[in-house]
Design a protein around this motif. Structure first.
Motif, PDB file in Angstrom:
ATOM      1  N   TYR A  97      -6.786   6.661   1.320  1.00  0.00           N
ATOM      2  CA  TYR A  97      -6.557   7.882   2.490  1.00  0.00           C
ATOM      3  C   TYR A  97      -7.437   9.222   2.019  1.00  0.00           C
ATOM      4  N   ILE A  98      -7.856   9.261   0.599  1.00  0.00           N
ATOM      5  CA  ILE A  98      -8.585  10.364   0.301  1.00  0.00           C
ATOM      6  C   ILE A  98     -10.039  10.749   0.985  1.00  0.00           C
ATOM      7  N   ARG A  99     -10.578   9.601   1.216  1.00  0.00           N
ATOM      8  CA  ARG A  99     -12.008   9.549   1.603  1.00  0.00           C
ATOM      9  C   ARG A  99     -12.011   9.957   3.187  1.00  0.00           C
ATOM     10  N   THR A 100     -13.174  10.636   3.451  1.00  0.00           N
ATOM     11  CA  THR A 100     -13.033  11.013   4.930  1.00  0.00           C
ATOM     12  C   THR A 100     -14.029  10.116   5.693  1.00  0.00           C
ATOM     13  N   ASP A 101     -14.868   9.616   5.223  1.00  0.00           N
ATOM     14  CA  ASP A 101     -15.725   8.462   5.670  1.00  0.00           C
ATOM     15  C   ASP A 101     -14.796   7.204   6.023  1.00  0.00           C
ATOM     16  N   ASN A 102     -15.500   6.238   6.772  1.00  0.00           N
ATOM     17  CA  ASN A 102     -14.801   5.049   6.720  1.00  0.00           C
ATOM     18  C   ASN A 102     -15.158   4.002   5.712  1.00  0.00           C
ATOM     19  N   HIS A 103     -15.085   4.200   4.479  1.00  0.00           N
ATOM     20  CA  HIS A 103     -15.391   3.375   3.538  1.00  0.00           C
ATOM     21  C   HIS A 103     -14.312   2.356   3.399  1.00  0.00           C
ATOM     22  N   ILE A 104     -14.610   1.066   3.622  1.00  0.00           N
ATOM     23  CA  ILE A 104     -13.653  -0.121   3.690  1.00  0.00           C
ATOM     24  C   ILE A 104     -13.867  -0.730   2.512  1.00  0.00           C
ATOM     25  N   ILE A 105     -12.779  -1.318   1.678  1.00  0.00           N
ATOM     26  CA  ILE A 105     -12.855  -2.089   0.443  1.00  0.00           C
ATOM     27  C   ILE A 105     -12.507  -3.460   1.129  1.00  0.00           C
ATOM     28  N   ASN A 106     -13.407  -4.408   0.622  1.00  0.00           N
ATOM     29  CA  ASN A 106     -13.155  -5.649   0.990  1.00  0.00           C
ATOM     30  C   ASN A 106     -12.572  -6.687  -0.165  1.00  0.00           C
ATOM     31  N   ASN A 107     -11.560  -7.305   0.087  1.00  0.00           N
ATOM     32  CA  ASN A 107     -10.944  -8.185  -1.048  1.00  0.00           C
ATOM     33  C   ASN A 107     -10.761  -9.566  -0.496  1.00  0.00           C
ATOM     34  N   THR A 108     -11.427 -10.543  -1.347  1.00  0.00           N
ATOM     35  CA  THR A 108     -11.228 -11.752  -0.746  1.00  0.00           C
ATOM     36  C   THR A 108     -10.674 -12.684  -1.768  1.00  0.00           C
ATOM     37  N   MET A 109      -9.766 -13.519  -1.374  1.00  0.00           N
ATOM     38  CA  MET A 109      -9.083 -14.428  -2.338  1.00  0.00           C
ATOM     39  C   MET A 109      -8.674 -15.662  -1.885  1.00  0.00           C
ATOM     40  N   VAL A 110      -8.474 -16.718  -2.840  1.00  0.00           N
ATOM     41  CA  VAL A 110      -7.904 -18.075  -2.427  1.00  0.00           C
ATOM     42  C   VAL A 110      -6.707 -18.175  -3.391  1.00  0.00           C
ATOM     43  N   LEU A 111      -5.438 -18.363  -3.107  1.00  0.00           N
ATOM     44  CA  LEU A 111      -4.406 -18.356  -3.855  1.00  0.00           C
ATOM     45  C   LEU A 111      -3.777 -19.740  -3.482  1.00  0.00           C
ATOM     46  N   THR A 112      -3.101 -20.174  -4.734  1.00  0.00           N
ATOM     47  CA  THR A 112      -2.012 -21.318  -4.583  1.00  0.00           C
ATOM     48  C   THR A 112      -0.742 -20.746  -4.851  1.00  0.00           C
ATOM     49  N   LEU A 113       0.276 -20.836  -3.613  1.00  0.00           N
ATOM     50  CA  LEU A 113       1.540 -20.564  -3.912  1.00  0.00           C
ATOM     51  C   LEU A 113       2.450 -21.625  -4.554  1.00  0.00           C
ATOM     52  N   LYS A 114       3.396 -21.069  -5.327  1.00  0.00           N
ATOM     53  CA  LYS A 114       4.128 -22.215  -6.018  1.00  0.00           C
ATOM     54  C   LYS A 114       5.339 -22.232  -5.490  1.00  0.00           C
ATOM     55  N   HIS A 115       5.858 -21.325  -4.198  1.00  0.00           N
ATOM     56  CA  HIS A 115       7.045 -21.867  -3.582  1.00  0.00           C
ATOM     57  C   HIS A 115       6.684 -21.461  -2.051  1.00  0.00           C
ATOM     58  N   ARG A 116       7.508 -22.128  -1.182  1.00  0.00           N
ATOM     59  CA  ARG A 116       7.168 -22.176   0.189  1.00  0.00           C
ATOM     60  C   ARG A 116       7.803 -20.749   0.566  1.00  0.00           C
ATOM     61  N   SER A 117       8.747 -20.143   0.118  1.00  0.00           N
ATOM     62  CA  SER A 117       9.529 -18.843   0.505  1.00  0.00           C
ATOM     63  C   SER A 117       8.576 -17.557   0.082  1.00  0.00           C
ATOM     64  N   LEU A 118       8.303 -16.819   1.050  1.00  0.00           N
ATOM     65  CA  LEU A 118       7.463 -15.720   0.904  1.00  0.00           C
ATOM     66  C   LEU A 118       8.240 -14.718  -0.220  1.00  0.00           C
ATOM     67  N   ASP A 119       9.556 -14.674  -0.108  1.00  0.00           N
ATOM     68  CA  ASP A 119      10.328 -14.032  -0.968  1.00  0.00           C
ATOM     69  C   ASP A 119       9.773 -13.976  -2.415  1.00  0.00           C
ATOM     70  N   LYS A 120       9.364 -15.293  -2.791  1.00  0.00           N
ATOM     71  CA  LYS A 120       8.922 -15.350  -4.096  1.00  0.00           C
ATOM     72  C   LYS A 120       7.426 -15.028  -4.328  1.00  0.00           C
ATOM     73  N   TYR A 121       6.775 -13.820  -3.813  1.00  0.00           N
ATOM     74  CA  TYR A 121       5.407 -13.793  -3.557  1.00  0.00           C
ATOM     75  C   TYR A 121       4.748 -13.485  -4.776  1.00  0.00           C
TER      76      TYR A 121
ATOM     77  N   SER B 116     -12.901 -12.072  -5.072  1.00  0.00           N
ATOM     78  CA  SER B 116     -13.868 -11.303  -5.103  1.00  0.00           C
ATOM     79  C   SER B 116     -13.425  -9.998  -4.372  1.00  0.00           C
ATOM     80  N   SER B 117     -13.787  -8.864  -4.884  1.00  0.00           N
ATOM     81  CA  SER B 117     -13.246  -7.760  -4.675  1.00  0.00           C
ATOM     82  C   SER B 117     -14.490  -6.616  -4.668  1.00  0.00           C
ATOM     83  N   ASP B 118     -14.495  -5.630  -3.845  1.00  0.00           N
ATOM     84  CA  ASP B 118     -15.046  -4.551  -3.940  1.00  0.00           C
ATOM     85  C   ASP B 118     -14.834  -3.663  -5.128  1.00  0.00           C
ATOM     86  N   PHE B 119     -13.468  -3.657  -5.465  1.00  0.00           N
ATOM     87  CA  PHE B 119     -12.969  -2.808  -6.521  1.00  0.00           C
ATOM     88  C   PHE B 119     -13.575  -3.495  -8.012  1.00  0.00           C
ATOM     89  N   SER B 120     -13.874  -4.833  -8.075  1.00  0.00           N
ATOM     90  CA  SER B 120     -14.616  -5.410  -9.289  1.00  0.00           C
ATOM     91  C   SER B 120     -16.076  -5.005  -9.052  1.00  0.00           C
TER      92      SER B 120
END
Length: 133
Positions: free
Chosen positions: A89-113, A122-126
């Motif tokens: 929110y604090i940057r005025t330019d359109n700096h986009i941070i990309n984050n890519t991940m492959v996750l294995t969920l342990k439960h079908r229910s997304l309540d247990k996210y 992989s992340s631009d943060f890293s």
């Protein structure tokens, strides 16, 4: 019959789609395909943020806005790929941070996210944090 159908609809609404499916990759959400409901998109966003916090955080997510989230059901059981794009929110330019991940969920229910394993990440943060050291 309604006693059987209503719980199934409820479970589908709050569950990860194609959780028990394997064999081919399925596009669930991107700029052209929209197969997730609002709840599922919100929970996959929480999953992405939790994974980023585990790898590079923790972050105050009130300082970022979501640009987009792409969700793919991968070929393996319970495995999802997420591409989560945000901008501060604090940057005025359109700096986009990309984050890519492959996750294995342990439960079908997304309540247990919070219960998942990070398979790839992989992340631009890293990139920012490692290049500044």
């Amino acid at each position: 019959m309604a006693a059987f159908i209503i719980p199934q609809v409820h479970r589908s609404y709050y569950s990860a789609p194609y959780f028990y499916f394997s064999g081919k990759q399925i596009v669930l959400e991107n700029d052209k395909t929209h197969h997730l409901n609002d709840y599922q998109k919100k929970q996959f966003t929480k999953l992405a943020r939790k994974a980023i916090d585990q790898k590079d955080g923790p972050f105050d997510w009130d300082n970022y806005q979501t640009v987009s989230i792409d969700v793919y059901k991968m070929k393996n059981l319970h495995e999802y790929a997420l591409i989560y794009r945000i901008k501060p929110y604090i940057r005025t330019d359109n700096h986009i941070i990309n984050n890519t991940m492959v996750l294995t969920l342990k439960h079908r229910s997304l309540d247990k996210y919070k219960q998942f394993t990070i398979n790839k990440y992989s992340s631009d943060f890293s990139n920012v944090f490692t290049s500044s050291k």
